[in-house]
Design an enzyme around this catalytic site. Structure first.
Site, mmCIF file in Angstrom:
data_model
loop_
_atom_site.group_PDB
_atom_site.id
_atom_site.type_symbol
_atom_site.label_atom_id
_atom_site.label_comp_id
_atom_site.label_asym_id
_atom_site.label_seq_id
_atom_site.Cartn_x
_atom_site.Cartn_y
_atom_site.Cartn_z
ATOM 1 N N GLY A 161 -0.543 9.145 -15.409
ATOM 2 C CA GLY A 161 -1.598 8.536 -16.207
ATOM 3 C C GLY A 161 -2.934 9.201 -15.935
ATOM 4 N N SER B 193 3.346 13.775 -12.584
ATOM 5 C CA SER B 193 1.917 13.978 -12.749
ATOM 6 C C SER B 193 1.146 13.304 -11.607
ATOM 7 C CB SER B 193 1.476 13.446 -14.121
ATOM 8 O OG SER B 193 0.134 13.753 -14.396
ATOM 9 N N MET B 194 0.227 12.387 -11.906
ATOM 10 C CA MET B 194 -0.573 11.751 -10.856
ATOM 11 C C MET B 194 0.254 10.833 -9.974
ATOM 12 S SD MET B 194 -3.458 13.096 -10.959
ATOM 13 C CE MET B 194 -4.224 12.080 -9.691
ATOM 14 N N HIS C 99 2.168 18.983 -12.295
ATOM 15 C CA HIS C 99 1.528 19.906 -13.229
ATOM 16 C C HIS C 99 0.017 19.765 -13.076
ATOM 17 C CE1 HIS C 99 1.499 16.650 -16.691
ATOM 18 N NE2 HIS C 99 0.781 16.308 -15.638
ATOM 19 N N ASP D 84 4.879 22.238 -16.276
ATOM 20 C CA ASP D 84 5.617 21.092 -15.746
ATOM 21 C C ASP D 84 6.746 21.593 -14.854
ATOM 22 O OD1 ASP D 84 3.952 19.628 -17.319
ATOM 23 O OD2 ASP D 84 5.459 19.004 -18.775
#
Length: 231
Positions: free
Chosen positions: A82, A111-112, A136, A186
């Site tokens: 997010g 991601s995060m 990423h 990614d």
């Protein structure tokens, strides 16, 4: 008919003004499932990182730290990530609270969410079998409208990216250029690959299998001493 969040019985200690410890009593109360789990320091990141989600997790971590800073916390993760700043808020809270924070990936940490997973206390970051980790470069936004385009132009996004790369470098002990190149796209990892990369410390079943080899009395003694190592 929807069931909703189930409620569980919970005994709440009642403080007695008298010095006699034998007079201590407990009051039975019904609390919802997550309330009960929070009392045992079990926290959950099971949705995308929004402002509300991040504030909820951070608020719980700080409250539990104030309530008892000697009890370790456990953050279970199943999230596709997010907002960058929302993820950094949770990551910073993990570093801020006094007790160790276990980060455990049950499904996906992308991601995060992967950055939060990697930010757990050293030797206490776990990826369970069949889970996946993805890293990423930061591309999420945290402000809607015109300000979003301004903030993420130029130096701002590059500084955030370098900050994340440097942290992965620190945890993985890999050269900067390798991590920096991996962040260009990614990169999905199995639990084994995430362990080799330094994002987690061990696969979730390692501790379970080790416990099966121990005699129950021996395991209880080790746990009381706090010397059980699940690596």
């Amino acid at each position: 008919m929807p069931v909703g969040v189930p409620k569980l019985p919970y005994l709440i200690p009642i403080e007695d003004d008298d010095d006699d410890e034998d007079d201590d009593e407990e009051e039975l109360s019904w609390v919802d499932l997550y309330n009960r789990l929070y009392r045992d320091r079990a926290l959950f990141l099971f949705s995308n990182l929004t402002l509300e989600t991040a504030n909820h997790v951070v608020g719980l971590m700080i409250f539990l730290n104030i309530d008892d800073s000697t009890q370790e916390q456990f953050l279970f993760i199943n999230s596709t990530g997010g907002g960058v700043m929302h993820g950094l808020a949770v990551h910073n809270a993990i570093q801020f609270v006094e007790p160790d924070v276990h980060t455990l990936c049950l499904g996906v940490a992308a991601s995060m969410a992967a950055f939060i997973l990697a930010g757990g206390s050293p030797t206490k970051r776990v990826a369970f079998p069949n889970s996946r980790v993805m890293i990423h470069q930061p591309a999420s936004s945290f402000i809607d409208g015109y300000m979003e385009e301004v903030i993420f132009e130029g130096d701002a996004v590059l500084k955030l990216r370098d900050q994340m790369v440097n942290f992965y470098v620190e945890r993985s002990q890999k050269p900067f250029w390798i991590v920096n190149e991996d962040m260009e796209r990614d990169v999905f990892m199995t639990p084994e690959e995430a362990k080799d990369y330094g994002i987690v410390d061990f696969i979730g079943t390692a501790g379970i299998e080790a416990r099966k080899l121990l005699d129950p009395e021996e395991l209880e003694e080790i746990e009381e001493l706090g010397e059980f190592d699940e690596d």
